[in-house]
Design an enzyme around this catalytic site. Sequence first.
Site, mmCIF file in Angstrom:
data_model
loop_
_atom_site.group_PDB
_atom_site.id
_atom_site.type_symbol
_atom_site.label_atom_id
_atom_site.label_comp_id
_atom_site.label_asym_id
_atom_site.label_seq_id
_atom_site.Cartn_x
_atom_site.Cartn_y
_atom_site.Cartn_z
ATOM 1 N N ALA A 225 -54.541 -65.480 -6.485
ATOM 2 C CA ALA A 225 -53.480 -66.066 -5.671
ATOM 3 C C ALA A 225 -53.534 -67.574 -5.858
ATOM 4 O O ALA A 225 -54.535 -68.115 -6.325
ATOM 5 C CB ALA A 225 -53.721 -65.710 -4.201
ATOM 6 N N GLY B 144 -56.528 -61.879 -6.839
ATOM 7 C CA GLY B 144 -55.234 -61.215 -6.796
ATOM 8 C C GLY B 144 -54.782 -60.755 -8.161
ATOM 9 O O GLY B 144 -54.019 -59.803 -8.285
ATOM 10 N N GLU C 85 -56.275 -57.525 -8.615
ATOM 11 C CA GLU C 85 -55.598 -56.623 -7.667
ATOM 12 C C GLU C 85 -54.241 -56.171 -8.187
ATOM 13 O O GLU C 85 -53.845 -55.030 -7.973
ATOM 14 C CB GLU C 85 -55.492 -57.304 -6.302
ATOM 15 C CG GLU C 85 -56.861 -57.453 -5.635
ATOM 16 C CD GLU C 85 -56.817 -58.252 -4.349
ATOM 17 O OE1 GLU C 85 -56.355 -59.417 -4.389
ATOM 18 O OE2 GLU C 85 -57.247 -57.727 -3.313
#
Length: 696
Positions: free
Chosen positions: A63, A102, A105
């Site tokens: 992120a 992220g 992910e």
Amino acid sequence: MSDAVTYERRDGIGVITVNNPPVNALGQAVRQGLKECLDQGLADGEARALVVTGGGNTFPAGADIREFGKPPQEPSLPDVIDAYESSDKLVVAAIHGTALGGGLEVALGCDYRVAVESAAVGVPEVKLGLLPGAGGTQRLPRLAGVQNALEMITGGNQVKAPKARDMGIIDAIVGADLVDEAVAYANKLVSEAAPRRPIRDMEASAESDSVFDDFEKGLQKKARGFLAPFHCVKAVRAAVDLPFREGLKRERELFQELMDSPQSKAQRHVFFAEREVGKVPGIGKDTPKREIKSVGVVGAGTMGGGIAMNFLNAGIPVIIKEVKQEALDKGLSVIRKNYESTAKKGRISMDDVDKRMGLIMPTLDYDDFKDVDLVIEAVFESMDVKQDVFETLDRVCKPGAILATNTSTLDVNRIASFTGRPEDVMGMHFFSPANVMKLLENVRGDKTSDEVVATVMDLSKRIGKVGVCVGVCDGFVGNRMLHKRQAEAVALVDEGASPEQVDKVIYDFGFPMGPFAMSDLAGLDIGYSIRLERRKAGDPDAQELTWLDKLAEKGRYGQKTQAGVYRYEEGDRTPKPDPEVAELIEQHRRDKGITPREVSDQEILERCMYVMVNEGSKILEEGIAARALDVDIVWIYGYGFPVYRGGTMFWADQVGLGEIRDRVRQFYQDQGGEQWKPSPLLEQLASEGKGFHDAK
Ligand code: T1G
């Protein structure tokens, strides 16, 4: 359509590429682009399956940390990942570089994952005081098993692609033409009617209930004081105990608690500070840097040998000089032994040992330094000795060679004045053990040129150090503040505290050890000889023998003599209180006419920490450190300041400068002493309700 993410079709496969250099961080535009390109791919009747990948150097590396703490912007990352996992077309993640946080992910939201051999995956959120907040704590245990997930999520370390494949995270290692290989892989899956594989439909199971409790017990020591690792365990436990959607909810709750925590704010500050510190204000990116192809080291003792190792590790040849052959031989054998013990631990190969030793040229002759690009001296801390060394180096070294001193206490400007090239002289203050400690205080003299500063700061990174540019003063940044803390700690014992009480307060704050355990490790003789020099020089603060001096005069130097402030059993470094020391301290108090009193832990904490904040503030006023973040990084990397408190000045901002100013004023009123004279910068920022990190 945002151009942060593009869609194209290749050989019947829709390829979604993230383009957000340098690390393809998953900021709002990227998340929106990922969603839009997925919709485009699903609507593309000629795309039989989809591939998602990163442009440039890497698959998305997480992120966008710069967005944290700001109002969330749609679409959220969990929603984007959910959309990929719900796609009715098979999706393959194509990974190169580092798929982190992220980024990993997102890849876990795909059906399959392929990677090039050199790629790595990981979930480093814990290093930011967070946990994987986009499903990582729920999907990883399902895909790679609970134990692997616990280790990855609480450790935050990168896992190389081959190991990730063995763990089931990566399905195949592919050749260098990543996208083409991924497209071919997707086509093969389609032709074999391979199933969709949403991880949310998999089960996470633990061998036994005790797995989590046992893992938490193992964290107690290495994660002492940290919050995030323990929240990570709770989140992974939820993957086993709860259905997927409820597990996601639990993950989100725990993630938000961490995001709002002072610890995560501190660790996110450190993430950016340890990068910002390498950018010295006033030294532009385009400042020319000199090429450092070979290095000379004067002195093959503990520091000289350790310093040499840093360059050898980076593949830079080193000429190392001693005065006597015996000292030279000893120095080289210590370097070899250090490497061999590292090789025994499997961190390097014996071939590496030989390669690095092959880069050393030992010598007794200064003339061998004639072609080196930079020389660092690590000789005895005496100005006379330094003068002799620098006058010789100035005569021997080629024009443009950088002459550096490893001094920790002497005036770099004075040392530079012994040469005809003060603009080429800089301090490079390594911390012992020099081949281990990451902090390097690069001391800029009044005449040091921008080019030399830029060169040395760049070289610091090249040898794996965190270089901080500091100015010339007694103790530069770290030791100058440390000496204030040490004096307070000694005074607190004079007044009635015990050494172990002071050490416990500082240890419980989060330091690896207290001031007196640290003195025993470094050696009481070191501090004693520095104070002796100061006493001889007439320093008013060094005239009286302290109780520490009296221990040193009894030959109690610390661990090296198995007795210092504490006692040490043979082969055991555990500090044990010593009644002999307690008696010496009581006698010392009587000699000084002090009636001992109860000293509270709070007073110990405030006096040891606020005196450093006040000194750090003066360091900023004087320009010895350019920014508060420089001081933070010095203390985190040089002295083990707990990273979850962000460094001395960041922590002070979290305490509140008004509170600190008031206590500093009170201590000044109670005790006097230059160290408690409130810094004008502290007074000003406190009156404005600001922190050190607001100061421009
Ligand atoms: N966000 C914003 N900026 C970042 C960034 C990130 N994630 N990662 C790096 N940068 C900036 C960095 O500040 C620097 O900026 C430049 O990129 C180059 O970085 C929901 C919540 C990827 C291994 O923690 O580990 O995902 O100084 O010098 O040495 O669960 O960057 O040039 O202005 O480090 O090649 C998780 C952090 C986020 C990865 C590359 N991800 N980054 O190393 O370059 S939280 C991370 C790194 C998250 C989700 C959670 C490294 C790197 P500037 P660099 P590098």
